[in-house]
Design a protein around this motif. Structure first.
Motif, PDB file in Angstrom:
ATOM      1  N   LEU A  64       6.235   1.332  -0.536  1.00 61.96           N
ATOM      2  CA  LEU A  64       5.470   0.242  -1.151  1.00 61.96           C
ATOM      3  C   LEU A  64       4.316   0.742  -2.028  1.00 61.96           C
ATOM      4  CD1 LEU A  64       5.185  -2.690   1.419  1.00 61.96           C
ATOM      5  CD2 LEU A  64       6.265  -2.712  -0.823  1.00 61.96           C
ATOM      6  N   PRO A  65       3.556   1.757  -1.605  1.00 62.20           N
ATOM      7  CA  PRO A  65       2.486   2.246  -2.481  1.00 62.20           C
ATOM      8  C   PRO A  65       3.005   2.753  -3.826  1.00 62.20           C
ATOM      9  CG  PRO A  65       2.164   3.038  -0.258  1.00 62.20           C
ATOM     10  CD  PRO A  65       3.516   2.418  -0.287  1.00 62.20           C
ATOM     11  N   VAL A  66       4.201   3.339  -3.832  1.00 62.46           N
ATOM     12  CA  VAL A  66       4.788   3.798  -5.095  1.00 62.46           C
ATOM     13  C   VAL A  66       5.046   2.603  -6.008  1.00 62.46           C
ATOM     14  CG1 VAL A  66       6.730   5.008  -6.148  1.00 62.46           C
ATOM     15  CG2 VAL A  66       5.807   5.798  -3.960  1.00 62.46           C
ATOM     16  N   ILE A  67       5.530   1.507  -5.423  1.00 61.05           N
ATOM     17  CA  ILE A  67       5.744   0.287  -6.204  1.00 61.05           C
ATOM     18  C   ILE A  67       4.421  -0.219  -6.756  1.00 61.05           C
ATOM     19  CG2 ILE A  67       6.518  -2.110  -6.066  1.00 61.05           C
ATOM     20  CD1 ILE A  67       8.523  -1.223  -3.928  1.00 61.05           C
ATOM     21  N   GLY A  68       3.372  -0.175  -5.936  1.00 61.84           N
ATOM     22  CA  GLY A  68       2.049  -0.590  -6.401  1.00 61.84           C
ATOM     23  C   GLY A  68       1.536   0.278  -7.536  1.00 61.84           C
ATOM     24  N   ILE A  69       1.768   1.583  -7.446  1.00 60.80           N
ATOM     25  CA  ILE A  69       1.341   2.499  -8.509  1.00 60.80           C
ATOM     26  C   ILE A  69       2.075   2.179  -9.805  1.00 60.80           C
ATOM     27  CG2 ILE A  69       1.471   4.902  -9.291  1.00 60.80           C
ATOM     28  CD1 ILE A  69       0.910   5.707  -6.365  1.00 60.80           C
ATOM     29  N   LEU A  70       3.393   2.014  -9.739  1.00 57.68           N
ATOM     30  CA  LEU A  70       4.169   1.726 -10.941  1.00 57.68           C
ATOM     31  C   LEU A  70       3.783   0.382 -11.545  1.00 57.68           C
ATOM     32  CD1 LEU A  70       7.711   2.954  -9.815  1.00 57.68           C
ATOM     33  CD2 LEU A  70       6.033   4.156 -11.218  1.00 57.68           C
ATOM     34  N   LEU A  71       3.383  -0.558 -10.697  1.00 55.28           N
ATOM     35  CA  LEU A  71       3.016  -1.882 -11.173  1.00 55.28           C
ATOM     36  C   LEU A  71       1.795  -1.832 -12.084  1.00 55.28           C
ATOM     37  CD1 LEU A  71       3.660  -4.966 -10.855  1.00 55.28           C
ATOM     38  CD2 LEU A  71       2.001  -4.977  -8.998  1.00 55.28           C
ATOM     39  N   ASN A  81      -1.406  -0.837   2.485  1.00 50.45           N
ATOM     40  CA  ASN A  81      -0.669   0.283   1.910  1.00 50.45           C
ATOM     41  C   ASN A  81      -0.399   0.091   0.427  1.00 50.45           C
ATOM     42  OD1 ASN A  81      -0.200   2.599   3.313  1.00 50.45           O
ATOM     43  ND2 ASN A  81       1.849   2.086   3.970  1.00 50.45           N
ATOM     44  N   ILE A  82       0.073  -1.097   0.063  1.00 49.12           N
ATOM     45  CA  ILE A  82       0.395  -1.311  -1.348  1.00 49.12           C
ATOM     46  C   ILE A  82      -0.875  -1.378  -2.185  1.00 49.12           C
ATOM     47  CG2 ILE A  82       0.474  -3.846  -1.338  1.00 49.12           C
ATOM     48  CD1 ILE A  82       2.997  -3.611  -3.102  1.00 49.12           C
ATOM     49  N   LEU A  83      -1.981  -1.860  -1.601  1.00 44.54           N
ATOM     50  CA  LEU A  83      -3.236  -1.892  -2.338  1.00 44.54           C
ATOM     51  C   LEU A  83      -3.803  -0.492  -2.557  1.00 44.54           C
ATOM     52  CD1 LEU A  83      -5.187  -5.011  -0.997  1.00 44.54           C
ATOM     53  CD2 LEU A  83      -4.103  -4.685  -3.224  1.00 44.54           C
ATOM     54  N   ILE A  84      -3.550   0.416  -1.624  1.00 45.35           N
ATOM     55  CA  ILE A  84      -3.957   1.807  -1.851  1.00 45.35           C
ATOM     56  C   ILE A  84      -3.218   2.361  -3.070  1.00 45.35           C
ATOM     57  CG2 ILE A  84      -3.879   4.150  -0.910  1.00 45.35           C
ATOM     58  CD1 ILE A  84      -4.336   2.966   1.855  1.00 45.35           C
ATOM     59  N   GLY A  85      -1.923   2.058  -3.175  1.00 39.14           N
ATOM     60  CA  GLY A  85      -1.165   2.484  -4.349  1.00 39.14           C
ATOM     61  C   GLY A  85      -1.715   1.871  -5.621  1.00 39.14           C
TER      62      GLY A  85
END
Length: 260
Positions: A81-88, A168-172
């Motif tokens: 999920l963090p990778v998805i957040g980073i790409l977003l 987790n996703i917000l950290i990304g």
């Protein structure tokens, strides 16, 4: 004899600012518009399903429950999920669409806010997918005939599961906004917590300190659903360090970065 008529006065058309809801939907669509985004989301969901089914079929009988399948199924979700957040949040810079995005929406803070809301929405959808995968895994275990098969899950465990995945996703998102490069942000996201964990193990005198700032340890009670008492203080400090600080600095950079 015809008389000439004066042309009607032209009134400039007023364009309303796009609402935050519309911008959020646009950012969600960006997450699935690319082949890489679709594959990453699919792999994340399939990974959670595979791990949940594995928990339903293997391991100690008492661990083969809905709660056990959910706890184990969260691992691929929390990993990807963090990778998805980073790409977003780095898509504008990696795909060179920043000029078009910020020309259409000059208020950059609105774009950043929409990206955060889109990330939170994806985290909620991931939680739903994880719960569905855990239910399937537990059902498979019951069908196999030798699992505990309990469906019990407390409200506190569910709330902590949601909070853990959203954190987790917000950290990304924070890392992506701070570094504005998908490759650099992904490497930093995986490398820095690992370094903190190693330092905490090697430097014994700092072990208690790293328990507050190492996300692998401070956030672990959220993933297991048993955070209580002093755990919440460590969780708050860790989230402020790994989300609040990079998110604030990243927003400051975004508002001042020259778009080419």
């Amino acid at each position: 004899m015809s008389t000439a008529t004066a042309p009607a006065a032209l009134t400039p058309r007023r364009f309303d600012r796009p609402g935050l809801g519309l911008l959020t939907r646009v950012e969600l669509r960006k997450a699935v518009d690319t082949r890489a985004g679709r594959w990453l989301l699919a792999i994340t969901a399939l990974g959670a399903l595979a791990v949940s089914i594995a928990r339903g079929l293997t391991g100690a009988v008492d661990d083969r429950t809905f709660s056990g399948a959910l706890e184990l199924g969260l691992l691929p979700l929390s990993f990807l999920l963090p990778v998805i957040g980073i790409l977003l949040v780095t898509s504008e810079w990696s795909q060179r669409t920043a000029l078009a995005t910020f020309a259409l929406v000059p208020h950059r803070e609105r774009v950043a806010g929409a990206k955060v809301l889109a990330a939170l929405s994806l985290g909620l959808l991931a939680t739903i997918a994880g719960i569905a995968a855990a239910a399937i895994g537990n059902g498979v275990g019951i069908a196999a005939g030798d699992a505990n098969g309990s469906w019990s899950l407390s409200g506190a465990e569910l709330a902590q599961t949601v909070l853990g995945l959203e954190a987790n996703i917000l950290i990304g998102v924070a890392f992506g906004l701070l570094l504005m490069s998908p490759a650099v942000a992904i490497v930093a996201y995986f490398a820095l917590p690992t370094v903190f964990s190693i330092l905490g193990e090697v430097i014994g005198s700092l072990e208690s300190t790293f328990g507050w700032i190492d996300p692998n340890r401070a956030l672990d009670p959220l993933y297991t659903g048993d955070a209580a008492g002093g755990d919440w203080g460590r969780i708050a400090v860790c989230l402020a360090l790994w989300i609040g600080v990079p998110l604030a600095v990243g927003a400051w950079r975004l508002l001042r970065r020259e778009v080419k």
